[in-house]
Enzyme design. Structure first.
Site, short mmCIF file in Angstrom:
data_model
loop_
_atom_site.label_atom_id
_atom_site.label_comp_id
_atom_site.label_asym_id
_atom_site.label_seq_id
_atom_site.Cartn_x
_atom_site.Cartn_y
_atom_site.Cartn_z
N HIS A 142 22.66 -1.15 -9.87
CA HIS A 142 21.47 -0.38 -9.14
C HIS A 142 20.91 0.58 -9.89
O HIS A 142 21.82 1.31 -10.74
CB HIS A 142 21.72 -0.34 -7.68
CG HIS A 142 21.80 -1.42 -6.91
ND1 HIS A 142 20.85 -1.95 -6.10
CD2 HIS A 142 23.07 -2.50 -6.73
CE1 HIS A 142 21.24 -3.17 -5.41
NE2 HIS A 142 22.69 -3.59 -5.77
N GLU A 181 25.06 2.96 -9.04
CA GLU A 181 23.57 3.55 -9.11
C GLU A 181 23.38 4.21 -10.34
O GLU A 181 24.13 5.49 -10.65
CB GLU A 181 23.42 4.41 -7.88
CG GLU A 181 23.66 3.59 -6.35
CD GLU A 181 22.27 2.92 -6.14
OE1 GLU A 181 21.46 2.88 -6.70
OE2 GLU A 181 22.29 2.29 -4.92
O1 0X9 Z 1 20.40 0.14 -0.63
C1 0X9 Z 1 20.96 -0.40 -1.58
O2 0X9 Z 1 20.98 -1.77 -1.60
C2 0X9 Z 1 21.65 0.17 -2.70
N1 0X9 Z 1 20.91 1.37 -2.98
S1 0X9 Z 1 19.26 1.08 -3.84
O3 0X9 Z 1 18.60 2.20 -3.86
N2 0X9 Z 1 19.37 0.79 -5.43
O4 0X9 Z 1 18.65 0.14 -3.22
C3 0X9 Z 1 22.80 0.95 -2.28
C4 0X9 Z 1 23.88 0.07 -1.87
C5 0X9 Z 1 25.25 0.52 -1.68
N3 0X9 Z 1 25.62 0.45 -0.15
C6 0X9 Z 1 25.35 1.61 0.80
N4 0X9 Z 1 24.66 2.50 0.64
N5 0X9 Z 1 25.94 1.18 1.94
ZN ZN Z 2 19.16 -1.25 -5.76
#
Ligand code: 0X9
Ligand code: ZN
Ligand code: CA
Ligand code: CA
Length: 642
Positions: free
Chosen positions: A293, A366
């Site tokens: 991501h 990320e």
């Molecule tokens: O929100 C998401 O799916 C991911 N970030 S994004 O900005 N690329 O959308 C992070 C997923 C990781 N998991 C958690 N933060 N719990």
């Molecule tokens: Zn994402």
């Protein structure tokens, strides 16, 4: 600049906090994007009350989806609310840079690689997207046409449409493995001994839509019944703890809409079924997975749905191995490591399913940029692609090297990954301390666990200059008898903590290792510590914690070391707000510059080149909190200059 609530929310800010958006009645005007300015901390509730859904946050502004009547409510509250036309959106976020790889270009690149390397690469359409586009998986391995019994790895990219850099990351990985096969020994070994699956575009419909519209699109393009709102957030649609924990939205127009049921999205079904198809006689062949991501520059591991660390079916050892591998990767790519929920709680994410359902070690990257205000967030210019993909080279190699036994990262391969004719290699005790010029002795034991006895020849790696491991016997039997092993250091051995890895090569070919942690201490005069708490004011002026080093520098050697050791313990609720500098007699070194997005606490050992500074004098650790909304303290720190 003092940040308003807009940037206080800035870390991706895709949680479900603002999910009160009511579905418009049939015929009601559709929601559109507005820019809201003038929001002060604590006023988020105004957005909630009006029914506006936050879709993005920027320095000084929040972008929301709302109907015109809801926008009017916000204006009544005194907020500046601008309608974002498609042109205004493109001007704010920029159009998608054509330098990124779109869907047809991805297909062409995969076809080119398969054509160029027919014995190493093959492609497979694992299913269709909602709109009927091919979801492509690229397989890379020696004898690629044969399903060999080699550990398999899976890489997924671009679940989120607008995260275009992730596609180029996946294609960089493919190019790295194929182009450098036969010339780079580490890559050759990986391609020879792994079967690697790469899905460069998990969401081709969303990506295609985003390329066409530059609309900052996140979800897939599957319609939702009873709503004009399109799309499901694929990374909220996976079937483990789906929708459990307020880490996704039930509102169809929301960017984190979880879908009508677990695996209601076509794309998650296809990838799930592919993963399930990699079981041979009930044994999942894929041992490691990475989901790619943007942005925040983080390495994340399960779980994302809970802040608990060890919770079934994630055992203490599995958690520790995730953390160990994740931290090693972060050391190699300069990202910040942490459990996924440390960023924010998200449920129904791919990594939680990979572990909980399939016991696949699963990580999330990320990628670039580090913060929302540094660049165009999800739309940085394509000129960043070479640097921001190649920076992950060593981290990806490291991940691949663990794929045969991820538990090796915590030295538990003997427990979890035993082979026939096996033995354990053990050194008792945890840490050995030795002064410069001294020798420390201990024992080493090889003990047969399965199969036949072996004679094990011993070698060691990882010792610093001047330290010599001495084995009482070069080869030892696997009969469990203790043999002497010692480490002698020179007066010039650089003080510090070292992991010397003793390696045993058994006559039956079994290789086992035992790590030995050795702390070499220098002159006490070259070390200092300060454990007095210093509060770090929120969005405030710099604070310092100081110590004095005296009698460390001599006439012939007045300077500090090129690899000085700085151990820092800081308690803080958002280390992405923090800047840290070490200020010595000869100047300041920035050691932390708002790294780690929304994560908590810094407990880290930094190795710093301080050879340009005189050792003796006052050294200060300076902490500055640059954004509002989080706070903490300098807990303690230790500096070892020589
Ligand atoms: O929100 C998401 O799916 C991911 N970030 S994004 O900005 N690329 O959308 C992070 C997923 C990781 N998991 C958690 N933060 N719990
Ligand atoms: Zn994402
Ligand atoms: Ca193979
Ligand atoms: Ca296989």
């Amino acid at each position: 600049m003092r940040r308003t609530v807009a940037s206080a929310l800035s870390v991706l800010a895709l949680g479900a906090a603002f999910s009160l958006f009511s579905t418009p009645a049939a015929g009601a005007p559709a929601a559109q994007t507005y820019r809201v300015r003038g929001l002060e901390p604590g006023q988020e509730i105004l957005l909630d009350r009006a029914g506006a859904v936050v879709t993005d946050v920027d320095e000084g502004a929040v972008y929301v989806k709302a109907r015109p009547d809801q926008a009017a409510k916000l204006r009544k509250q005194g907020l500046k609310v601008d309608t974002m036309t498609a042109t205004a959106l493109a001007a704010t976020f920029g159009p998608v840079d054509p330098g990124y790889t779109d869907y047809p270009e991805m297909q062409a690149e995969v076809a080119r690689l398969v054509g160029l390397y027919p014995t190493l690469a093959s492609q497979q359409v694992i299913g269709k997207s909602f709109e009927g586009k091919d979801i492509v998986a690229l397989k890379i391995s020696d004898n690629v046409g044969v399903d060999e019994t080699e550990p398999e790895m899976l890489f997924t990219a671009n679940q989120h449409a607008r995260e275009h850099l992730t596609v180029d990351m996946a294609l960089y990985l493919a190019n790295m493995l194929l182009n450098d096969y036969g010339s780079d020994p580490a890559i050759t070994k990986i391609v020879d001994n792994r079967e690697i699956w790469i899905i460069p575009m998990a969401n081709p419909d969303g990506a295609t839509y985003d390329f066409a519209t530059s609309s900052y699109w996140r979800k897939n393009r599957q319609p939702n019944s009873g709503s004009t709102a399109i799309g499901t957030d694929l990374n909220r649609n996976w079937g483990y703890k789906w929708g459990c924990c307020a880490g996704s939205s039930g509102v169809k127009s929301n960017d984190t809409y979880r879908g009508s049921a677990a695996f209601s999205a076509k794309e998650t079904q296809v990838i799930r079924d592919f993963v399930l198809s990699r079981r041979v006689a009930g044994v999942q062949q894929i041992t490691e997975h990475l989901d790619i991501h943007t942005y925040s520059q983080l390495v994340l591991w399960p779980f994302g749905y809970t802040t608990s660390t060890v919770v079934a079916p994630l055992t203490a050892d599995a958690y520790a191995a995730h953390r160990a591998i994740g931290t090693e990767m972060a050391d190699l790519n300069g990202y910040w490591p942490g459990q996924a929920s440390g960023l924010y709680i998200a449920d129904g994410i791919i990594s939680d399913w990979m572990w909980a359902d399939q016991k696949i070690f699963s990580f999330t990257f990320e990628m670039y940029p580090k913060r929302s205000d540094l660049f165009e967030q999800f739309y940085p210019p394509a000129s960043v692609i070479p640097a921001q993909t190649s920076r992950n080279r060593q981290a990806l190699i490291r991940l691949a090297q663990y794929a045969d036994c991820p538990y090796r990262s915590i030295s538990k391969e003997n427990t979890y990954c035993a082979v026939a004719d096996d033995y354990t290699l053990t050194v008792p005790g945890a840490t050995y301390v030795v002064a410069q010029g001294g020798t420390v002795a201990t024992t080493i034991t090889a003990t047969k666990t399965t199969g036949a006895n072996q004679l094990v020849s011993l070698t060691a790696t990882g010792a610093p200059a001047g330290m010599t491991p001495i084995f009482g016997l070069g080869s030892i039997p696997t009969d469990g008898s203790a043999q002497t092993i010692s480490f002698s250091t020179a007066a010039t051995t650089t003080p510090g903590e070292y992991t010397v890895v003793v390696r045993g090569d058994g006559t039956a070919g079994t290789v086992r290792t035992a790590p030995v942690t050795i702390v070499v201490t220098g002159s006490a005069a070259c070390q200092g510590a300060n454990a007095t708490d210093v509060a770090i004011p929120d969005d405030g002026t710099p604070v310092t914690s100081s110590l004095t080093i005296a009698g460390c520098g001599s006439l012939v050697s007045p300077m500090a070391n090129a690899s000085a050791r700085l151990e820092v313990h800081i308690a803080h609720t958002n280390i992405g707000d923090l800047q840290l500098r070490l200020i010595g007699p000869g100047g300041a070194v920035t050691i932390h510059d708002r790294d780690g997005a929304d994560m908590n606490n810094i407990d880290k050992i930094y190795t710093l080149d301080l050879s340009g500074q005189t050792a003796d004098g006052t050294w200060s650790l300076e902490a500055t909190d640059l954004e509002s909304g989080s706070t903490g303290k300098i807990d303690s720190w230790t500096l070892t200059l020589k």
